[in-house]
Write a protein that holds these residues in place. Structure first.
Motif, PDB file in Angstrom:
ATOM      1  N   PHE A   1      -3.876  23.111 -12.288  1.00  0.00           N
ATOM      2  CA  PHE A   1      -2.616  23.125 -11.549  1.00  0.00           C
ATOM      3  C   PHE A   1      -2.709  22.220 -10.312  1.00  0.00           C
ATOM      4  CE2 PHE A   1      -1.644  27.252 -13.731  1.00  0.00           C
ATOM      5  CZ  PHE A   1      -0.447  26.854 -14.297  1.00  0.00           C
ATOM      6  N   ALA A   2      -3.855  22.255  -9.627  1.00  0.00           N
ATOM      7  CA  ALA A   2      -4.021  21.401  -8.453  1.00  0.00           C
ATOM      8  C   ALA A   2      -3.955  19.927  -8.838  1.00  0.00           C
ATOM      9  CB  ALA A   2      -5.353  21.711  -7.760  1.00  0.00           C
ATOM     10  N   VAL A   3      -4.684  19.555  -9.889  1.00  0.00           N
ATOM     11  CA  VAL A   3      -4.801  18.143 -10.265  1.00  0.00           C
ATOM     12  C   VAL A   3      -3.503  17.593 -10.838  1.00  0.00           C
ATOM     13  CG1 VAL A   3      -5.943  16.551 -11.860  1.00  0.00           C
ATOM     14  CG2 VAL A   3      -7.290  18.212 -10.576  1.00  0.00           C
ATOM     15  N   PHE A   4      -2.831  18.352 -11.696  1.00  0.00           N
ATOM     16  CA  PHE A   4      -1.613  17.804 -12.294  1.00  0.00           C
ATOM     17  C   PHE A   4      -0.459  17.747 -11.292  1.00  0.00           C
ATOM     18  CE2 PHE A   4      -3.794  18.747 -16.349  1.00  0.00           C
ATOM     19  CZ  PHE A   4      -3.694  17.482 -16.901  1.00  0.00           C
ATOM     20  N   GLY A   5      -0.452  18.631 -10.303  1.00  0.00           N
ATOM     21  CA  GLY A   5       0.504  18.478  -9.212  1.00  0.00           C
ATOM     22  C   GLY A   5       0.231  17.215  -8.423  1.00  0.00           C
TER      23      GLY A   5
ATOM     24  N   VAL B   1       2.517  13.587  -7.692  1.00  0.00           N
ATOM     25  CA  VAL B   1       2.661  12.976  -6.367  1.00  0.00           C
ATOM     26  C   VAL B   1       2.135  11.545  -6.386  1.00  0.00           C
ATOM     27  CG1 VAL B   1       1.879  13.062  -3.971  1.00  0.00           C
ATOM     28  CG2 VAL B   1       2.598  15.160  -5.109  1.00  0.00           C
ATOM     29  N   ALA B   2       1.006  11.326  -7.077  1.00  0.00           N
ATOM     30  CA  ALA B   2       0.421   9.983  -7.137  1.00  0.00           C
ATOM     31  C   ALA B   2       1.368   8.997  -7.803  1.00  0.00           C
ATOM     32  CB  ALA B   2      -0.908  10.026  -7.889  1.00  0.00           C
ATOM     33  N   PHE B   3       2.090   9.442  -8.837  1.00  0.00           N
ATOM     34  CA  PHE B   3       3.053   8.562  -9.499  1.00  0.00           C
ATOM     35  C   PHE B   3       4.118   8.107  -8.500  1.00  0.00           C
ATOM     36  CE2 PHE B   3       6.791   7.393 -11.846  1.00  0.00           C
ATOM     37  CZ  PHE B   3       6.324   6.814 -13.021  1.00  0.00           C
ATOM     38  N   ALA B   4       4.667   9.059  -7.774  1.00  0.00           N
ATOM     39  CA  ALA B   4       5.741   8.726  -6.827  1.00  0.00           C
ATOM     40  C   ALA B   4       5.224   7.930  -5.640  1.00  0.00           C
ATOM     41  CB  ALA B   4       6.413  10.002  -6.344  1.00  0.00           C
ATOM     42  N   SER B   5       4.136   8.383  -5.034  1.00  0.00           N
ATOM     43  CA  SER B   5       3.639   7.718  -3.832  1.00  0.00           C
ATOM     44  C   SER B   5       3.081   6.332  -4.145  1.00  0.00           C
ATOM     45  CB  SER B   5       2.579   8.579  -3.138  1.00  0.00           C
ATOM     46  OG  SER B   5       1.476   8.818  -3.992  1.00  0.00           O
ATOM     47  N   GLY B   6       2.458   6.177  -5.327  1.00  0.00           N
ATOM     48  CA  GLY B   6       1.943   4.869  -5.710  1.00  0.00           C
ATOM     49  C   GLY B   6       3.059   3.861  -5.930  1.00  0.00           C
ATOM     50  N   GLY B   7       4.105   4.299  -6.617  1.00  0.00           N
ATOM     51  CA  GLY B   7       5.238   3.412  -6.839  1.00  0.00           C
ATOM     52  C   GLY B   7       5.939   3.051  -5.544  1.00  0.00           C
ATOM     53  N   MET B   8       6.098   4.036  -4.671  1.00  0.00           N
ATOM     54  CA  MET B   8       6.784   3.776  -3.409  1.00  0.00           C
ATOM     55  C   MET B   8       5.932   2.920  -2.469  1.00  0.00           C
ATOM     56  SD  MET B   8       9.658   4.139  -1.992  1.00  0.00           S
ATOM     57  CE  MET B   8      10.461   5.461  -2.910  1.00  0.00           C
ATOM     58  N   ALA B   9       4.632   3.189  -2.420  1.00  0.00           N
ATOM     59  CA  ALA B   9       3.765   2.401  -1.538  1.00  0.00           C
ATOM     60  C   ALA B   9       3.766   0.929  -1.929  1.00  0.00           C
ATOM     61  CB  ALA B   9       2.338   2.960  -1.584  1.00  0.00           C
TER      62      ALA B   9
ATOM     63  N   LEU C   1       8.187  13.965  -7.873  1.00  0.00           N
ATOM     64  CA  LEU C   1       7.858  14.856  -6.759  1.00  0.00           C
ATOM     65  C   LEU C   1       8.388  16.261  -7.022  1.00  0.00           C
ATOM     66  CD1 LEU C   1       8.629  12.500  -3.731  1.00  0.00           C
ATOM     67  CD2 LEU C   1       6.380  13.152  -4.609  1.00  0.00           C
ATOM     68  N   PHE C   2       9.552  16.340  -7.631  1.00  0.00           N
ATOM     69  CA  PHE C   2      10.108  17.641  -8.010  1.00  0.00           C
ATOM     70  C   PHE C   2       9.178  18.353  -8.995  1.00  0.00           C
ATOM     71  CE2 PHE C   2      12.518  20.015 -11.225  1.00  0.00           C
ATOM     72  CZ  PHE C   2      13.072  21.010 -10.426  1.00  0.00           C
ATOM     73  N   PHE C   3       8.682  17.614  -9.988  1.00  0.00           N
ATOM     74  CA  PHE C   3       7.773  18.226 -10.961  1.00  0.00           C
ATOM     75  C   PHE C   3       6.464  18.660 -10.309  1.00  0.00           C
ATOM     76  CE2 PHE C   3      10.332  15.835 -14.196  1.00  0.00           C
ATOM     77  CZ  PHE C   3      10.792  16.960 -14.870  1.00  0.00           C
ATOM     78  N   ALA C   4       6.010  17.914  -9.293  1.00  0.00           N
ATOM     79  CA  ALA C   4       4.801  18.338  -8.564  1.00  0.00           C
ATOM     80  C   ALA C   4       5.012  19.708  -7.936  1.00  0.00           C
ATOM     81  CB  ALA C   4       4.451  17.313  -7.486  1.00  0.00           C
ATOM     82  N   GLY C   5       6.169  19.887  -7.298  1.00  0.00           N
ATOM     83  CA  GLY C   5       6.470  21.176  -6.689  1.00  0.00           C
ATOM     84  C   GLY C   5       6.524  22.292  -7.716  1.00  0.00           C
ATOM     85  N   VAL C   6       7.102  22.011  -8.885  1.00  0.00           N
ATOM     86  CA  VAL C   6       7.184  23.024  -9.943  1.00  0.00           C
ATOM     87  C   VAL C   6       5.782  23.420 -10.418  1.00  0.00           C
ATOM     88  CG1 VAL C   6       7.926  23.449 -12.326  1.00  0.00           C
ATOM     89  CG2 VAL C   6       9.480  22.325 -10.708  1.00  0.00           C
ATOM     90  N   ILE C   7       4.933  22.431 -10.640  1.00  0.00           N
ATOM     91  CA  ILE C   7       3.564  22.712 -11.111  1.00  0.00           C
ATOM     92  C   ILE C   7       2.811  23.568 -10.105  1.00  0.00           C
ATOM     93  CG2 ILE C   7       1.320  21.645 -11.583  1.00  0.00           C
ATOM     94  CD1 ILE C   7       2.917  19.262 -12.775  1.00  0.00           C
ATOM     95  N   TRP C   8       2.880  23.217  -8.840  1.00  0.00           N
ATOM     96  CA  TRP C   8       2.176  23.998  -7.822  1.00  0.00           C
ATOM     97  C   TRP C   8       2.782  25.391  -7.658  1.00  0.00           C
ATOM     98  CZ3 TRP C   8       2.114  19.033  -4.456  1.00  0.00           C
ATOM     99  CH2 TRP C   8       0.930  18.320  -4.695  1.00  0.00           C
TER     100      TRP C   8
END
Length: 458
Positions: free
Chosen positions: A234-238, A242-250, A403-410
């Motif tokens: 759960f920690a890693v897939f959340g 986040v990495a998908f969103a933050s990597g694309g945005m960065a 990011l929404f899916f990250a919140g759901v997973i966590w």
């Protein structure tokens, strides 16, 4: 606040050195994003091609991480491996300045991934052997403060140097310091592995009693064991979402601000750097503080903070992309930055606390592989491809969804897993941890049903 007495002898020195190197790590990583417009024009690259160097770096980084994690868990010198990694990535960064076309830029950026893999997989596990589990949220939050600070410096210095002297000078300038700093890691004294971990963690998925190197799992064995660890998953897939969103945005935010709001490249880098450093530091420290405060109030405080922080992050990110006014856009990007960083310390503390010392480096390595393979290795070119087919605004609009899916997973993790309870409260010291562990080891009988070893699994 951390004190020198909170860790084993040499802990504070190790934390400062490794955090400094982590700072350089992220300065290096984000300079290409800050100078994208310059090298894109100079080398004649389209939007998709200009994102490939970052993806090449991430692919090599994630593939090399399990190798270095395996070596670190096999009693190779961890400070020595880190020194090697810093040297490789620093030289490779400087060599990218010699690029003359697409491939001569991609290859050295890919080699940077080898060096960073040696560092990023080992440093968190090394710090976890200097500090007991009750301190790891604070320690790793401090360590990962280097991400927003380093990213901000990378954007600011990279765009500034590129504007003044050209993008090639920027690559050399951020690569050279690492060659000098790499050798400082050799002054870190290797701590005993697992000496400050609770017996149930030491024995989990392992036949070692801590501080020994018997029966270390292979990479495949570690994968099988970790994929049975719900807390870890759960920690890693959340984190992956986040990495998908933050990597694309960065990778695309500087270009987005230039194309949508007409910012100059140097101004975009400066603004993003300021938002990242203020929002990143504030969010990381706030997330660490809130997780500590929630320890006595909820069963899974680390998952709770990770999940709840995504609510304002998603809302602010959507507004930042949708609103046409530049100043309002920047305000909401800052809000999103602040809340996004709150997960950093708690999520990494979950990984450190729920894995056995005998495979902790591999646990971080596998998490790096997964978060990048399914996250920021693929998001920049996906955004670039969508941008080529439609508009950049349409392309970046997909990022808040993950990011929404990250919140759901966590949130699911918060409600379904049994938390790894920290060994120490903030008031206990290292001597207390070692005494507790000694007494517990003498009193505990590890049953076959509850303490499966690697050999019982295979």
């Amino acid at each position: 606040m951390l004190r020198a007495s909170d860790g084993k002898p040499g802990a504070m020195r190790a934390l400062v050195i490794l955090t400094l190197i982590n700072l350089l790590n992220y300065v290096d990583r984000y300079v290409p994003s800050a100078t994208k417009t310059d090298f894109q024009k100079d080398l004649g690259l389209n939007d998709f091609q200009s994102s490939v160097p970052l993806t090449a770096f991430v692919v090599v980084y994630m593939c090399a991480s399990p190798v270095f994690g395996y070596l670190a868990d096999r009693d190779w010198s961890r400070p020595g491996l880190i020194c090697f990694g810093v040297l490789v990535w620093s030289v490779a960064t400087a060599c990218a300045a010699l690029a003359t076309d697409f491939w001569t830029l991609v290859i050295p950026r890919a080699c940077v991934g080898i060096g960073e893999a040696a560092y990023a997989t080992i440093a968190p596990a090394l710090l976890s052997d200097f500090y007991a589990s009750g301190y790891r949220n604070k320690v790793l939050s401090f360590f990962y403060l280097a991400i927003p600070v380093g990213g901000a410096i990378g954007f600011g210095v990279g765009s500034g140097l590129a504007a003044a002297f050209g993008w090639r000078v920027a690559f050399v300038a951020v690569g050279a310091p690492g060659v000098l700093i790499a050798f400082i890691t050799l002054t870190i004294k290797e701590p005993v592995r697992g000496a400050l971990d609770a017996p149930d963690v030491v024995h989990s998925n392992s036949t070692s009693t801590g501080g020994e190197s018997k029966n270390q799992p292979t990479v495949w064995q570690a994968v099988v064991v970790l994929f049975k660890n719900k807390e870890y998953l759960f920690a890693v897939f959340g984190m992956t979402m986040v990495a998908f969103a933050s990597g694309g945005m960065a990778d695309w935010l500087p270009t987005y601000l230039q194309k949508r709001h007409g910012m100059e490249e140097s101004m975009a880098g400066t603004v993003i750097g300021a938002m990242t450093i203020v929002g990143g530091i504030g969010g990381t420290l706030s997330g660490s503080w809130l997780a500590e405060k929630m320890t006595d109030r909820v069963d899974n405080p680390y998952f709770y903070v990770c999940a709840m922080s995504m609510i304002p992050t998603v809302a602010a990110a959507i507004l930042a992309i949708a609103i046409p006014n530049m100043h309002t856009c920047l305000f909401f990007f800052f809000v999103a930055q602040f809340f996004l960083w709150m997960y950093t310390g708690p999520a990494n503390a979950i990984i450190a606390n729920c894995t056995a010392p005998i495979m902790r480096s591999q646990a971080f390595a596998i998490s790096i592989f997964l978060t990048h393979a399914l996250g920021d290795a693929i998001s920049p070119p996906i955004v670039g491809a969508i941008s080529d087919a439609s508009t950049l605004q349409t392309a970046v609009s997909i990022l808040p969804v993950t990011l929404f899916f990250a919140g759901v997973i966590w949130a699911v993790g918060f409600n379904t897993v049994v938390s790894s309870v920290p060994l120490l409260s903030g008031q206990q010291d290292v001597e207390g941890a070692m005494e507790l562990r000694k007494n517990s080891l003498s009193a505990i009988t590890v049953s076959t049903a509850s303490r499966k070893s690697i050999h019982s699994v295979f």
